[in-house]
Design a protein around this motif. Sequence first.
Motif, PDB file in Angstrom:
ATOM      1  N   ASN A  55      -0.483  46.874  12.947  1.00  7.84           N
ATOM      2  CA  ASN A  55      -1.264  46.162  13.973  1.00  7.84           C
ATOM      3  C   ASN A  55      -1.597  47.061  15.169  1.00  7.84           C
ATOM      4  O   ASN A  55      -1.335  46.703  16.318  1.00  7.84           O
ATOM      5  CB  ASN A  55      -0.517  44.912  14.438  1.00  7.84           C
ATOM      6  CG  ASN A  55      -0.386  43.880  13.331  1.00  7.84           C
ATOM      7  OD1 ASN A  55      -1.245  43.771  12.456  1.00  7.84           O
ATOM      8  ND2 ASN A  55       0.698  43.134  13.350  1.00  7.84           N
ATOM      9  N   THR A  70      -3.906  48.494  17.871  1.00  9.77           N
ATOM     10  CA  THR A  70      -5.072  48.048  18.631  1.00  9.77           C
ATOM     11  C   THR A  70      -5.415  49.095  19.669  1.00  9.77           C
ATOM     12  O   THR A  70      -4.556  49.487  20.466  1.00  9.77           O
ATOM     13  CB  THR A  70      -4.810  46.690  19.315  1.00  9.77           C
ATOM     14  OG1 THR A  70      -4.501  45.711  18.317  1.00  9.77           O
ATOM     15  CG2 THR A  70      -6.036  46.239  20.094  1.00  9.77           C
ATOM     16  N   ASP A 128      -8.903  46.887  15.900  1.00 10.90           N
ATOM     17  CA  ASP A 128      -8.274  45.584  16.056  1.00 10.90           C
ATOM     18  C   ASP A 128      -7.216  45.360  14.981  1.00 10.90           C
ATOM     19  O   ASP A 128      -7.537  45.136  13.813  1.00 10.90           O
ATOM     20  CB  ASP A 128      -9.340  44.481  15.981  1.00 10.90           C
ATOM     21  CG  ASP A 128      -8.766  43.098  16.212  1.00 10.90           C
ATOM     22  OD1 ASP A 128      -7.797  42.990  16.975  1.00 10.90           O
ATOM     23  OD2 ASP A 128      -9.290  42.128  15.624  1.00 10.90           O
ATOM     24  N   LYS A 129      -5.954  45.480  15.367  1.00 11.05           N
ATOM     25  CA  LYS A 129      -4.810  45.187  14.497  1.00 11.05           C
ATOM     26  C   LYS A 129      -4.923  45.881  13.138  1.00 11.05           C
ATOM     27  O   LYS A 129      -4.823  45.265  12.091  1.00 11.05           O
ATOM     28  CB  LYS A 129      -4.659  43.677  14.307  1.00 11.05           C
ATOM     29  CG  LYS A 129      -4.325  42.937  15.597  1.00 11.05           C
ATOM     30  CD  LYS A 129      -4.121  41.452  15.370  1.00 11.05           C
ATOM     31  CE  LYS A 129      -3.763  40.753  16.663  1.00 11.05           C
ATOM     32  NZ  LYS A 129      -3.559  39.304  16.479  1.00 11.05           N
ATOM     33  N   MET A 130      -5.114  47.192  13.193  1.00 10.57           N
ATOM     34  CA  MET A 130      -5.219  47.988  11.974  1.00 10.57           C
ATOM     35  C   MET A 130      -3.839  48.426  11.511  1.00 10.57           C
ATOM     36  O   MET A 130      -2.979  48.780  12.327  1.00 10.57           O
ATOM     37  CB  MET A 130      -6.104  49.212  12.233  1.00 10.57           C
ATOM     38  CG  MET A 130      -6.200  50.146  11.045  1.00 10.57           C
ATOM     39  SD  MET A 130      -7.081  51.653  11.451  1.00 10.57           S
ATOM     40  CE  MET A 130      -6.734  52.606   9.972  1.00 10.57           C
ATOM     41  N   GLN A 161     -11.294  47.261  11.719  1.00  8.65           N
ATOM     42  CA  GLN A 161     -10.304  46.424  11.027  1.00  8.65           C
ATOM     43  C   GLN A 161     -10.036  46.987   9.635  1.00  8.65           C
ATOM     44  O   GLN A 161     -10.973  47.322   8.909  1.00  8.65           O
ATOM     45  CB  GLN A 161     -10.795  44.977  10.905  1.00  8.65           C
ATOM     46  CG  GLN A 161     -10.906  44.233  12.227  1.00  8.65           C
ATOM     47  CD  GLN A 161     -11.418  42.814  12.055  1.00  8.65           C
ATOM     48  OE1 GLN A 161     -12.093  42.495  11.080  1.00  8.65           O
ATOM     49  NE2 GLN A 161     -11.101  41.958  13.017  1.00  8.65           N
ATOM     50  N   CYS A 195     -13.309  37.616  11.419  1.00 11.59           N
ATOM     51  CA  CYS A 195     -13.572  38.719  10.495  1.00 11.59           C
ATOM     52  C   CYS A 195     -14.883  39.387  10.887  1.00 11.59           C
ATOM     53  O   CYS A 195     -15.938  38.751  10.919  1.00 11.59           O
ATOM     54  CB  CYS A 195     -13.642  38.211   9.059  1.00 11.59           C
ATOM     55  SG  CYS A 195     -14.014  39.504   7.850  1.00 11.59           S
ATOM     56  N   ARG A 196     -14.839  40.666  11.184  1.00  4.37           N
ATOM     57  CA  ARG A 196     -16.023  41.359  11.677  1.00  4.37           C
ATOM     58  C   ARG A 196     -17.057  41.602  10.587  1.00  4.37           C
ATOM     59  O   ARG A 196     -18.204  41.944  10.874  1.00  4.37           O
ATOM     60  CB  ARG A 196     -15.607  42.685  12.317  1.00  4.37           C
ATOM     61  CG  ARG A 196     -14.767  42.473  13.568  1.00  4.37           C
ATOM     62  CD  ARG A 196     -14.385  43.763  14.259  1.00  4.37           C
ATOM     63  NE  ARG A 196     -13.634  43.491  15.492  1.00  4.37           N
ATOM     64  CZ  ARG A 196     -13.146  44.421  16.296  1.00  4.37           C
ATOM     65  NH1 ARG A 196     -13.313  45.704  15.999  1.00  4.37           N
ATOM     66  NH2 ARG A 196     -12.491  44.089  17.405  1.00  4.37           N
ATOM     67  N   THR A 244      -9.669  35.448  12.470  1.00  6.48           N
ATOM     68  CA  THR A 244      -9.286  36.730  11.880  1.00  6.48           C
ATOM     69  C   THR A 244      -8.299  36.520  10.739  1.00  6.48           C
ATOM     70  O   THR A 244      -7.244  35.900  10.936  1.00  6.48           O
ATOM     71  CB  THR A 244      -8.638  37.644  12.940  1.00  6.48           C
ATOM     72  OG1 THR A 244      -9.547  37.801  14.033  1.00  6.48           O
ATOM     73  CG2 THR A 244      -8.304  38.997  12.353  1.00  6.48           C
ATOM     74  N   SER A 302      -7.182  41.839   3.802  1.00  4.96           N
ATOM     75  CA  SER A 302      -7.371  40.815   4.838  1.00  4.96           C
ATOM     76  C   SER A 302      -8.681  40.097   4.565  1.00  4.96           C
ATOM     77  O   SER A 302      -9.756  40.586   4.929  1.00  4.96           O
ATOM     78  CB  SER A 302      -7.389  41.463   6.229  1.00  4.96           C
ATOM     79  OG  SER A 302      -6.194  42.164   6.483  1.00  4.96           O
TER      80      SER A 302
END
Length: 327
Positions: free
Chosen positions: A7, A9, A23-25, A235, A291-292, A307, A319
């Motif tokens: 996660n 960021t 973002d929370k990778m 992401q 979700c991008r 997300t 994800s």
Amino acid sequence: MLLDVRNLTVTLKTDNTEVNAIDKMSLSMRDGTIHGLVGESGSGKSLFARALTATLSEKWQVKADRMFWRGQDLLKLSAEQRDQIIHQDIAMIFQEPGHCLDPTATIGEQLSEVVPESECKGSFWQRRSLRTEYIHQLLKRVGIKRYQQCFKSYPHELSEGLCQKVMIAMAISRNPKLLVADEPTDAMESTTKIQILRLLHKLNERKDMSVLLITHDLDAVTQFADDITILYSGQSVESASTKDLIRRPFHPYTEVLFNTVPRLGDNLTPKSRLQALPGSTPPLQHLPIGCRLGPRCLRAQKECVVTPKSTKYKGHVFSCHYPINIE
């Protein structure tokens, strides 16, 4: 486990707002492997590398649930301790090597600055010759045949491929545990590209040096990487072994990404359109919520405004609210 990031960021602070460029990778990497980090241009691949090596400017804020390096949490260390570990164990090579080298100094002079003192043990009068001999060995190790001529040359006198090999020689001079290769073959000829990739593969095998290969070249990453993490707009969408990811992707973006590469036997008609995902990667100023991939995804539904959480299934970590190829 060599590297375990959860996660992560990375936030860009401006006068008016804050934007989560990453973002929370999450990314996990085993020792002695080549791990591919794949994504479109602007997806945050280079930003992740700079966050990992602590080379971001003060305007970026880095947070993570954990960032383990060989079982040690880097986030719980002081800045000096973290910098010392990164300096000793992690090295990075950048894209456009000609711009990273000093145009006013010879290759030998620049390599002399990064050679560790431990490699030049001897009397004061022997150190210069020992250092020169070690640099020659480095240049030969990265496949430069005319190493003596390269030693005396300036960066502008060398080709792009030779400059990249010099950058690799600088990176491996301290025998790092992890080599972060950020687009090492970008805009190079195919023959030079293959040479660089084979060199990285050879270093991984002979020196037991792990490699984080950051690229958008799917052909290269599927040939040389043991595991792959797919990144989209900051992401991480899916991560698995290369074989499993090619044979059976679970995330719709992964499937589209691999289908965009034409293969022999596809029987494509001349001037026919290649498969592509509609739209483009969103800019940082207008990132979609949840979700991008949602605005471009053909399977998107109402739940995608939230997300998705990471799910582990049959060796894959993905994800997505509506994965594919799952019974």
